[in-house]
Design a protein around this motif. Structure first.
Motif, PDB file in Angstrom:
ATOM      1  N   THR A  23      -3.228  -9.360  -7.783  1.00 24.50           N
ATOM      2  CA  THR A  23      -4.360  -8.909  -6.961  1.00 24.50           C
ATOM      3  C   THR A  23      -4.798 -10.022  -6.006  1.00 24.50           C
ATOM      4  N   CYS A  26      -2.216 -10.528  -3.371  1.00 25.91           N
ATOM      5  CA  CYS A  26      -2.218  -9.416  -2.394  1.00 25.91           C
ATOM      6  C   CYS A  26      -3.290  -9.659  -1.332  1.00 25.91           C
ATOM      7  N   VAL A 209      -1.659   2.379   1.081  1.00 23.83           N
ATOM      8  CA  VAL A 209      -1.492   3.307  -0.048  1.00 23.83           C
ATOM      9  C   VAL A 209      -0.323   2.838  -0.927  1.00 23.83           C
ATOM     10  N   VAL A 212      -1.196   0.027  -3.295  1.00 26.11           N
ATOM     11  CA  VAL A 212      -1.836   0.471  -4.541  1.00 26.11           C
ATOM     12  C   VAL A 212      -0.790   1.021  -5.505  1.00 26.11           C
ATOM     13  N   TYR A 215       1.396  -1.748  -6.984  1.00 24.32           N
ATOM     14  CA  TYR A 215       0.671  -2.514  -8.006  1.00 24.32           C
ATOM     15  C   TYR A 215       0.674  -1.733  -9.322  1.00 24.32           C
ATOM     16  N   LEU A 216       0.360  -0.439  -9.232  1.00 31.29           N
ATOM     17  CA  LEU A 216       0.280   0.391 -10.445  1.00 31.29           C
ATOM     18  C   LEU A 216       1.654   0.558 -11.088  1.00 31.29           C
ATOM     19  N   ALA A 238       3.892  -5.082  -3.979  1.00 26.85           N
ATOM     20  CA  ALA A 238       2.525  -4.873  -3.473  1.00 26.85           C
ATOM     21  C   ALA A 238       2.141  -6.008  -2.522  1.00 26.85           C
ATOM     22  N   LEU A 353      -3.434   9.205  -2.882  1.00 29.82           N
ATOM     23  CA  LEU A 353      -4.045   8.474  -3.999  1.00 29.82           C
ATOM     24  C   LEU A 353      -4.598   9.454  -5.042  1.00 29.82           C
TER      25      LEU A 353
END
Ligand code: 57M
Length: 359
Positions: A23, A26, A209, A212, A215-216, A238, A353
């Motif tokens: 995070t 990023c 988008v 995100v 990352y997930l 990411a 999302l």
């Protein structure tokens, strides 16, 4: 690089522990690439003017475009250059996906640069022939697709939005599918890049988008909770997306109406291919139709227009394709078309999302 040089210092100073977190890196990548593009582009524009690297305008286009003759182009060199540098600064360099993404971005930027150079040198709007351009895109796309297919634990599986368990396996046919996604995405962004900021805005939303989703996808717990495919190492992707968000946003500063610079094929081909490759790596390929809905719509408008023109013996669906020209011909002002396309792109990004919770 920061990850390799600064994180180990956490033994001495605990604060350096932050370089471990995706995070933090990023956000670092977004800010770094944004600032680099914003501060370097004025200098770059002066150099492009000095070397007379300006846009050649097609004579068959809307009249409102004639005043754009000579606007510095190939700004994509700045976007991609900064994206590559920023990525190298913030990622874990051991991650193979990052190297694939950098190679794809550079290969497609090289194809675009060659095309842009030819147009400028010959002083007409015909660059590299469509056939040659496609051949070179297919070479780069195939190499990337084969690599990703062989590295991925998920092989040829497709993940569908809204379906958590249904994952059709295309086997080695996935390579062809991945190639279509990468090359299709590259060309769709290229077709969209026909008004000030029109391609740059949706590139920001699409890469945000995918930031995100990457990352997930790279987080074992979150991906299992949200029932999306887990892709070990996707977290570093990411950061690449972060570099793309920041660099595109910084470029939009100058590319918004009235544009001081265009990205050229150098930028549009590379950004489109990068987004497509991210989608393939994190197994959110089908979702690209929603995330990059503007690009898809623009490409479809051309396919429909050309197809209908042929079967109907010369009739048209739109006043002119790609779609944005249709509204220009209807008399809409350029910023109005562009901002409305941005709004649609934001809504599509938010819808993408939302699919995280609708499965
Ligand atoms: C390139 N390039 C822009 C700039 C940018 C098959 C056919 C549909 C292909 C299509 C086409 O060639 N599309 C791809 C679009 C060009 O921009 C340069 O190219 C780079 C992106 N590749 O970065 O360097 C022009 O776009 C304008 N522009 C801006 N602001 C920007 O920020 O205003 C670009 C960026 C620039 C500038 O004027 O010169 C382009 O449009 O050429 N072809 C078309 O788009 C043509 N459509 C057409 O022929 N339609 C027919 C077909 C489908 C049957 C029809 O509907 O009847 C139109 N293109 C243009 N004029 N310019 C025709 C009219």
């Amino acid at each position: 690089m920061f990850y390799h040089f600064l994180f180990p210092l956490n033994d001495l100073f605990g604060v350096f522990n932050v370089f471990r977190y995706i995070t933090f890196r990023c956000v670092g990548a977004i800010v770094t690439s944004f600032l680099l593009v914003v501060f370097l582009t004025p200098w770059f524009i002066r150099r492009l003017r000095q070397y007379k690297i300006g846009q050649v305008i097609r004579e068959d286009g809307p009249e409102s475009h004639f005043s754009k003759e000579g606007v510095p182009t190939m700004g994509g060199a700045m976007i991609i250059g900064v994206m590559v540098l920023t990525t190298l600064l913030w990622v874990n360099l051991v991650n193979i996906y990052v190297w694939i993404l950098l190679a794809v971005a550079l290969w497609f930027a090289a194809i675009g640069s060659y095309d842009d150079f030819r147009k400028i040198k010959k002083n007409n709007s015909k660059g590299l022939s469509a056939r040659w351009k496609l051949c070179l895109q297919i070479i780069g796309g195939t190499i990337a697709a084969v690599f990703i297919y062989n590295i991925s634990d998920l092989g040829g599986q497709l993940s569908l939005p809204f379906f958590k368990d249904f994952r059709p396996d295309l086997g080695s046919g996935y390579i062809l599918f991945a190639l279509l996604v990468i090359v299709g995405s590259s060309n769709a962004v290229n077709l969209t890049d026909g008004l000030d900021g029109l391609a740059t805005g949706p590139t920001v939303t699409s890469s945000a988008v995918y930031l995100v989703f990457s990352y997930l996808a790279g987080h074992a717990l979150l991906s299992s909770y949200l029932q999306i495919p887990y892709v070990a190492g996707a977290g570093e992707v990411a950061i690449f997306c972060g570099a793309m968000v920041g660099a595109s946003l910084g470029f939009l500063w100058f590319n918004t109406f009235p544009a001081q610079i265009f990205m050229g094929d150098t930028g549009s081909l590379a950004l489109g291919a990068s987004i497509g490759t991210v989608a393939i790596i994190i197994k959110q390929e089908i979702l690209l139709a929603l995330v990059g809905g503007i690009f898809v719509m623009e490409a479809l408008s051309v396919i429909m227009q050309v197809g209908f023109f042929k079967v109907s013996g010369g009739k048209r669906i739109f006043l002119m394709a790609p779609f944005h020209h249709h509204y220009e011909k209807k008399g809409w002002h350029e910023p109005k078309i562009v901002v409305r396309f941005w709004i649609v792109s934001i809504i599509l990004g938010l819808s993408a999302l939302a699919t995280l919770k609708l499965r």
